[in-house]
Scaffold this active site. Structure first.
Site, PDB file in Angstrom:
ATOM      1  N   GLN A 101       0.803  -1.344   0.060  1.00 49.25           N
ATOM      2  CA  GLN A 101       0.131   0.029  -0.098  1.00 49.25           C
ATOM      3  C   GLN A 101       0.806   1.381  -0.113  1.00 49.25           C
ATOM      4  O   GLN A 101       0.383   2.420   0.135  1.00 49.25           O
ATOM      5  CB  GLN A 101      -1.020  -0.078   1.134  1.00 49.25           C
ATOM      6  N   HIS A 164      -0.998   0.233   5.385  1.00 48.47           N
ATOM      7  CA  HIS A 164      -1.574   1.411   6.167  1.00 48.47           C
ATOM      8  C   HIS A 164      -0.429   2.459   6.367  1.00 48.47           C
ATOM      9  O   HIS A 164      -0.254   2.910   7.669  1.00 48.47           O
ATOM     10  CB  HIS A 164      -1.782   0.687   7.678  1.00 48.47           C
ATOM     11  N   GLU A 256     -14.768   4.298   9.749  1.00 51.71           N
ATOM     12  CA  GLU A 256     -15.227   5.514  10.963  1.00 51.71           C
ATOM     13  C   GLU A 256     -14.845   6.950  10.088  1.00 51.71           C
ATOM     14  O   GLU A 256     -14.082   7.343   9.656  1.00 51.71           O
ATOM     15  CB  GLU A 256     -14.281   5.668  12.144  1.00 51.71           C
ATOM     16  N   TYR A 266      -8.791   8.410  19.206  1.00 47.88           N
ATOM     17  CA  TYR A 266      -9.856   7.840  18.687  1.00 47.88           C
ATOM     18  C   TYR A 266      -9.935   6.176  18.789  1.00 47.88           C
ATOM     19  O   TYR A 266     -10.882   5.778  18.030  1.00 47.88           O
ATOM     20  CB  TYR A 266      -9.838   8.156  17.237  1.00 47.88           C
ATOM     21  N   TYR A 277     -10.836 -10.527  10.687  1.00 47.24           N
ATOM     22  CA  TYR A 277     -10.619 -10.957   9.383  1.00 47.24           C
ATOM     23  C   TYR A 277     -10.802 -12.565   9.195  1.00 47.24           C
ATOM     24  O   TYR A 277     -11.304 -13.186   8.553  1.00 47.24           O
ATOM     25  CB  TYR A 277      -9.390 -10.706   8.663  1.00 47.24           C
TER      26      TYR A 277
END
Length: 385
Positions: A101, A164, A256, A266, A277
């Site tokens: 990613q 991420h 979110e 958070y 998963y």
């Protein structure tokens, strides 16, 4: 009979030329779809050579596009042509860790006129989310070049995964915010000694503002503005209401939308609305908890948000103040209606008929919406008069 007698390479060339013209014409074809407020005209503008991750406007005719594999393009929307690609490569980028990613990620034009970039930087055999800025110069022939590249901030976010990275950029009048994912290590969400799983706040030169919420606190990295994030891939700052929005990926369910406050936690991975998963078990200790900011809305099942945009232009006057996010998994453009207190009170899912993973969003100089998809498409969205 004459064609059959021509050399094979000429026949192949003729076929390629015909196909190229047809593709270019179809790229400008229009499709109409309806929404709650408008009939919408969808124009396919270009096919790009990779995953277009970020977009920014150099001027009213030239769009700058980052490709995740590590290339930067300029695209002249006033020079779309059937005879040649609409885009040109911009050289002069540093090495990019284009794995998983990671890669060349966001590009945003700041209030100071500089272009700001986030990317995964190779560092000791791993990738870390980094921030840089540069000037982009365009000559009389339309060619764009990079000048004065400056690396501003290299985050402490290394991990042995390529997941991420975040990573979006937003601005208020004095500061820059950018998001960093947990890098595939859940504990990073609550590890405040590094930058993974956080939104950081910097001055335009990359220095740390003296009024950041944790400056001087030995238990926190000074750049952190908020923490407890999993993978925030959308940021948008509302200048009128002076508030920062973020949207992030949950694990399996539990994406979110958060209203970001200075110093707030958070919750990831202590609180989550998603599941593991590998099974039906929920992630975290609870969905909500005292001392942890709860999201303004949650998506179960996940839509997989790829970006976030606050619309304030005039072309879609009925959408002013709405948030838009591209959905990767559920393949649509999501419109979120907010009340004065920042509560999400309604939503509309648009363009699902395209069957495209919608990634980057941008508002053009005339207030029209532009978006890219992971299959390399660039589209324009406009209201039908």
């Amino acid at each position: 009979m004459q064609v059959a007698n021509k050399p094979r390479w000429i026949i192949v060339g003729l076929i390629v030329a015909v196909m190229s013209v047809f593709a270019a014409r179809s790229a400008l074809a229009l499709q109409r779809v309806t929404s709650q407020d408008y009939t919408l005209q969808v124009s396919h503008l270009a096919q790009l050579p990779g995953v277009p991750w970020g977009m920014a406007w150099l001027n009213r005719h030239t769009l700058i596009i980052s490709l995740r594999h590590g290339e930067l393009l300029s695209l002249r929307l006033d020079k779309l042509s059937a005879q040649q690609p609409a885009w040109q490569k911009i050289t002069g980028l540093p090495a990019v860790w284009a794995r998983g990613q990671g890669g060349l990620l966001d590009v945003v034009k700041g209030p100071d006129g500089w272009f700001y970039f986030t990317y995964s930087k190779p560092q000791q055999g791993q990738g870390v989310t980094a921030l840089a800025k540069a000037q982009l110069l365009q000559d009389e022939l339309g060619k764009v070049s990079i000048a004065f590249w400056q690396e501003l901030f290299v985050s402490d976010s290394a991990s042995d995964t390529n997941r991420h990275y975040g990573s979006r950029i937003a601005f208020d009048k004095q500061h820059l915010y950018f998001s960093i994912g947990d890098r595939g290590v859940r504990e990073n969400g609550q590890n405040t000694l590094n930058h993974a799983g956080s939104i950081v706040r910097l001055n335009f030169d990359g220095s740390i503002p003296s009024d950041n919420p944790f400056v001087g606190n030995s238990q926190f990295a000074d750049a952190i503005y908020s923490y407890g994030h999993r993978n925030p891939q959308g940021l948008a700052y509302d200048e009128l209401k002076q508030r920062l929005w973020a949207i992030e990926h949950g694990p399996r369910g539990g994406d979110e939308l958060n209203l970001i406050e200075a110093g707030a936690n958070y919750g990831w991975p202590i609180t989550s609305h998603g599941k593991e998963y590998w099974g039906p078990l929920k992630v975290g200790e609870a969905e909500t908890m005292e001392g942890i900011n709860s999201p303004r809305t949650v998506y179960v099942p996940s839509i997989a948000p790829g970006s976030l945009l606050l619309y304030q232009a005039k072309a879609f006057s009925q959408w002013q103040g709405n948030l838009f996010t591209g959905a990767l998994k559920l393949q649509h453009l999501n419109r979120i209606v907010l009340d004065e207190q920042g509560n999400a009170i309604a939503e509309e899912r648009l363009l699902s008929e395209l069957n495209q993973r919608i990634r980057a969003l941008s508002v053009g100089p005339q207030g029209l919406l532009y978006f890219t998809t992971d299959s390399g498409n660039l589209y324009q969205l406009s209201p039908v008069n």
